[in-house]
Design a protein around this motif. Structure first.
Motif, PDB file in Angstrom:
ATOM      1  N   GLU A  75       0.481  -1.480   0.318  1.00 55.02           N
ATOM      2  CA  GLU A  75       0.098   0.107  -0.494  1.00 55.02           C
ATOM      3  C   GLU A  75       0.820   1.644   0.058  1.00 55.02           C
ATOM      4  OE1 GLU A  75      -3.599   2.494   2.529  1.00 55.02           O
ATOM      5  OE2 GLU A  75      -2.700   0.404   3.336  1.00 55.02           O
ATOM      6  N   TRP A  76       0.613   2.227  -1.069  1.00 52.94           N
ATOM      7  CA  TRP A  76       1.166   2.874  -0.969  1.00 52.94           C
ATOM      8  C   TRP A  76      -0.098   3.955  -0.119  1.00 52.94           C
ATOM      9  CZ3 TRP A  76      -1.121   8.304  -2.340  1.00 52.94           C
ATOM     10  CH2 TRP A  76      -0.533   9.000  -2.536  1.00 52.94           C
ATOM     11  N   LEU A  77       0.720   5.507   1.372  1.00 52.93           N
ATOM     12  CA  LEU A  77      -0.361   5.588   1.833  1.00 52.93           C
ATOM     13  C   LEU A  77       0.291   7.425   2.103  1.00 52.93           C
ATOM     14  CD1 LEU A  77       0.395   2.749   3.690  1.00 52.93           C
ATOM     15  CD2 LEU A  77      -1.421   4.078   4.729  1.00 52.93           C
ATOM     16  N   GLN A  78      -0.553   8.534   1.883  1.00 46.94           N
ATOM     17  CA  GLN A  78      -0.116   9.598   1.615  1.00 46.94           C
ATOM     18  C   GLN A  78      -0.142   9.458   2.974  1.00 46.94           C
ATOM     19  OE1 GLN A  78      -3.763  12.224   0.325  1.00 46.94           O
ATOM     20  NE2 GLN A  78      -2.096  13.453  -0.714  1.00 46.94           N
ATOM     21  N   ALA A  79       1.130  10.925   3.184  1.00 49.64           N
ATOM     22  CA  ALA A  79       0.765  11.482   4.314  1.00 49.64           C
ATOM     23  C   ALA A  79      -0.341  12.315   5.719  1.00 49.64           C
ATOM     24  CB  ALA A  79       2.134  12.220   4.089  1.00 49.64           C
ATOM     25  N   THR A  80      -0.099  12.209   6.197  1.00 54.73           N
ATOM     26  CA  THR A  80      -1.482  12.667   6.856  1.00 54.73           C
ATOM     27  C   THR A  80      -1.178  14.083   7.895  1.00 54.73           C
ATOM     28  OG1 THR A  80      -0.675  11.370   8.661  1.00 54.73           O
ATOM     29  CG2 THR A  80      -2.362  10.521   7.561  1.00 54.73           C
ATOM     30  N   ARG A  81       0.528  14.150   7.761  1.00 53.35           N
ATOM     31  CA  ARG A  81       0.521  15.950   8.587  1.00 53.35           C
ATOM     32  C   ARG A  81       1.757  16.851   7.855  1.00 53.35           C
ATOM     33  NH1 ARG A  81       0.830  12.452  13.302  1.00 53.35           N
ATOM     34  NH2 ARG A  81       2.644  12.613  13.357  1.00 53.35           N
ATOM     35  N   PRO A  82       1.945  17.788   7.558  1.00 52.42           N
ATOM     36  CA  PRO A  82       3.248  18.500   7.153  1.00 52.42           C
ATOM     37  C   PRO A  82       3.753  17.564   7.863  1.00 52.42           C
ATOM     38  CG  PRO A  82       0.585  19.897   7.867  1.00 52.42           C
ATOM     39  CD  PRO A  82       0.575  18.901   8.267  1.00 52.42           C
ATOM     40  N   ARG A  84       5.535  14.916   6.959  1.00 48.81           N
ATOM     41  CA  ARG A  84       5.383  13.178   7.475  1.00 48.81           C
ATOM     42  C   ARG A  84       5.826  12.900   5.745  1.00 48.81           C
ATOM     43  NH1 ARG A  84       4.721   9.770  11.461  1.00 48.81           N
ATOM     44  NH2 ARG A  84       4.522  10.808  13.396  1.00 48.81           N
ATOM     45  N   ARG A  85       5.997  12.419   5.163  1.00 47.97           N
ATOM     46  CA  ARG A  85       6.478  12.032   3.685  1.00 47.97           C
ATOM     47  C   ARG A  85       5.522  10.750   3.555  1.00 47.97           C
ATOM     48  NH1 ARG A  85      11.947  10.667   3.460  1.00 47.97           N
ATOM     49  NH2 ARG A  85      11.812   9.272   5.469  1.00 47.97           N
ATOM     50  N   ASN A  86       4.849   9.996   2.353  1.00 48.54           N
ATOM     51  CA  ASN A  86       3.926   9.223   2.032  1.00 48.54           C
ATOM     52  C   ASN A  86       5.029   8.231   2.251  1.00 48.54           C
ATOM     53  OD1 ASN A  86       2.380  11.353   1.121  1.00 48.54           O
ATOM     54  ND2 ASN A  86       3.779  11.085  -1.019  1.00 48.54           N
ATOM     55  N   ARG A  87       4.190   6.885   2.663  1.00 47.35           N
ATOM     56  CA  ARG A  87       5.104   5.708   2.639  1.00 47.35           C
ATOM     57  C   ARG A  87       4.652   4.694   2.597  1.00 47.35           C
ATOM     58  NH1 ARG A  87       3.512   2.948   6.723  1.00 47.35           N
ATOM     59  NH2 ARG A  87       1.569   3.362   8.113  1.00 47.35           N
ATOM     60  N   LEU A  88       4.909   3.311   1.296  1.00 46.85           N
ATOM     61  CA  LEU A  88       5.070   2.364   0.726  1.00 46.85           C
ATOM     62  C   LEU A  88       5.046   1.257   2.565  1.00 46.85           C
ATOM     63  CD1 LEU A  88       7.040   2.086  -2.085  1.00 46.85           C
ATOM     64  CD2 LEU A  88       4.203   2.653  -1.537  1.00 46.85           C
ATOM     65  N   ALA A  89       3.821   0.371   2.791  1.00 43.72           N
ATOM     66  CA  ALA A  89       4.193  -0.500   3.402  1.00 43.72           C
ATOM     67  C   ALA A  89       3.665  -2.101   3.418  1.00 43.72           C
ATOM     68  CB  ALA A  89       2.756  -0.216   4.303  1.00 43.72           C
ATOM     69  N   PHE A  90       4.687  -3.060   3.243  1.00 40.97           N
ATOM     70  CA  PHE A  90       4.122  -4.787   2.865  1.00 40.97           C
ATOM     71  C   PHE A  90       3.609  -5.168   4.171  1.00 40.97           C
ATOM     72  CE2 PHE A  90       7.491  -2.741   0.121  1.00 40.97           C
ATOM     73  CZ  PHE A  90       7.862  -2.868  -1.451  1.00 40.97           C
ATOM     74  N   ILE A  91       2.567  -6.397   3.641  1.00 45.27           N
ATOM     75  CA  ILE A  91       2.545  -7.160   3.928  1.00 45.27           C
ATOM     76  C   ILE A  91       3.021  -8.714   3.728  1.00 45.27           C
ATOM     77  CG2 ILE A  91       0.775  -8.420   5.926  1.00 45.27           C
ATOM     78  CD1 ILE A  91      -0.429  -5.465   5.653  1.00 45.27           C
ATOM     79  N   PHE A  92       3.448  -9.021   4.528  1.00 50.83           N
ATOM     80  CA  PHE A  92       3.334 -10.676   4.183  1.00 50.83           C
ATOM     81  C   PHE A  92       2.802 -11.617   4.523  1.00 50.83           C
ATOM     82  CE2 PHE A  92       7.328  -8.581   3.340  1.00 50.83           C
ATOM     83  CZ  PHE A  92       7.400  -8.728   1.323  1.00 50.83           C
ATOM     84  N   ALA A  93       2.144 -12.606   4.077  1.00 47.65           N
ATOM     85  CA  ALA A  93       1.169 -13.455   4.624  1.00 47.65           C
ATOM     86  C   ALA A  93       2.836 -14.524   5.369  1.00 47.65           C
ATOM     87  CB  ALA A  93       0.706 -14.042   3.800  1.00 47.65           C
ATOM     88  N   TYR A 147      -2.635  -4.548  -4.046  1.00 44.92           N
ATOM     89  CA  TYR A 147      -2.003  -3.681  -4.016  1.00 44.92           C
ATOM     90  C   TYR A 147      -4.081  -2.215  -3.460  1.00 44.92           C
ATOM     91  CZ  TYR A 147      -0.123   1.258  -5.657  1.00 44.92           C
ATOM     92  OH  TYR A 147       0.349   2.068  -5.784  1.00 44.92           O
ATOM     93  N   ARG A 148      -2.665  -1.708  -2.872  1.00 45.78           N
ATOM     94  CA  ARG A 148      -3.560   0.168  -2.169  1.00 45.78           C
ATOM     95  C   ARG A 148      -3.448   1.098  -2.419  1.00 45.78           C
ATOM     96  NH1 ARG A 148      -7.817  -0.918   1.340  1.00 45.78           N
ATOM     97  NH2 ARG A 148      -7.432   0.865   2.565  1.00 45.78           N
ATOM     98  N   GLU A 149      -3.857   1.956  -2.357  1.00 44.47           N
ATOM     99  CA  GLU A 149      -3.442   3.037  -2.216  1.00 44.47           C
ATOM    100  C   GLU A 149      -4.726   4.148  -1.003  1.00 44.47           C
ATOM    101  OE1 GLU A 149      -2.377   6.173  -5.669  1.00 44.47           O
ATOM    102  OE2 GLU A 149      -1.225   4.588  -6.280  1.00 44.47           O
ATOM    103  N   THR A 150      -3.734   4.682   0.030  1.00 38.78           N
ATOM    104  CA  THR A 150      -5.124   5.988   0.845  1.00 38.78           C
ATOM    105  C   THR A 150      -4.187   6.982   0.919  1.00 38.78           C
ATOM    106  OG1 THR A 150      -4.914   3.660   1.856  1.00 38.78           O
ATOM    107  CG2 THR A 150      -5.575   5.845   2.928  1.00 38.78           C
TER     108      THR A 150
END
Length: 156
Positions: A75-82, A84-93, A147-150
């Motif tokens: 997932e690509w996550l947009q920063a929530t506060r000034p 902060r940076r956008n980030r990528l989150a990986f989840i493994f099973a 894959y998701r984007e928030t």
């Protein structure tokens, strides 16, 4: 943050289940922190795959049999506060854990103060909403990543 790479920060976490399809969640040692999945920041010159295995050893004291094809979601996550940076989150099973496995769990006490099994409904209410939203579909889906984007409209 000396080990943090430039660009998007990257995190890696693992979904660990038991034979009843409950999810292993952990509670950070920080006050009022929500429950989360085992995992953390991917360090500089480390892959998300290597990070999730390292975090399993550090946080739980377990050598997890996680493979590259166990990628569950990105997932690509947009920063929530000034600031902060956008980030990528990986989840493994991760693997299914049995009592003999969980008997060997040794928490990294400076980071975690508890672990527990949670039903899917309990996990969705106990985890941060953004993390709960990443956990979609069956918990064990090798070779079938999501894959998701928030995006947070109007936040920055």
């Amino acid at each position: 943050m000396a080990n943090q790479a430039a660009g998007h920060p990257v995190t890696a976490a693992v979904l660990l289940t038991n034979p009843s399809d409950n999810l292993l969640i952990v509670r950070p040692a920080k006050e009022n922190a929500p429950w989360q999945l085992p995992g953390g920041i991917v360090e500089m010159n480390e892959s998300p795959f290597d990070a999730v295995r390292r975090e399993g050893r550090e946080e739980l004291g377990l050598d997890l049999d996680v493979q590259e094809y166990d990628l569950f979601a990105v997932e690509w996550l947009q920063a929530t506060r000034p600031g902060r940076r956008n980030r990528l989150a990986f989840i493994f099973a991760g693997p299914v854990l049995y009592p003999a496995d969980t008997d060997r769990i040794v928490l990294q006490r400076d980071e975690l103060d508890a672990w527990r099994w949670a039903t899917r409904a309990d996990a969705e209410s106990m985890l941060h909403p953004a993390l709960a939203a990443r956990i979609v579909g069956p918990l064990q889906t090798p070779q079938r990543a999501h894959y998701r984007e928030t995006r947070y409209e109007g936040t920055l």
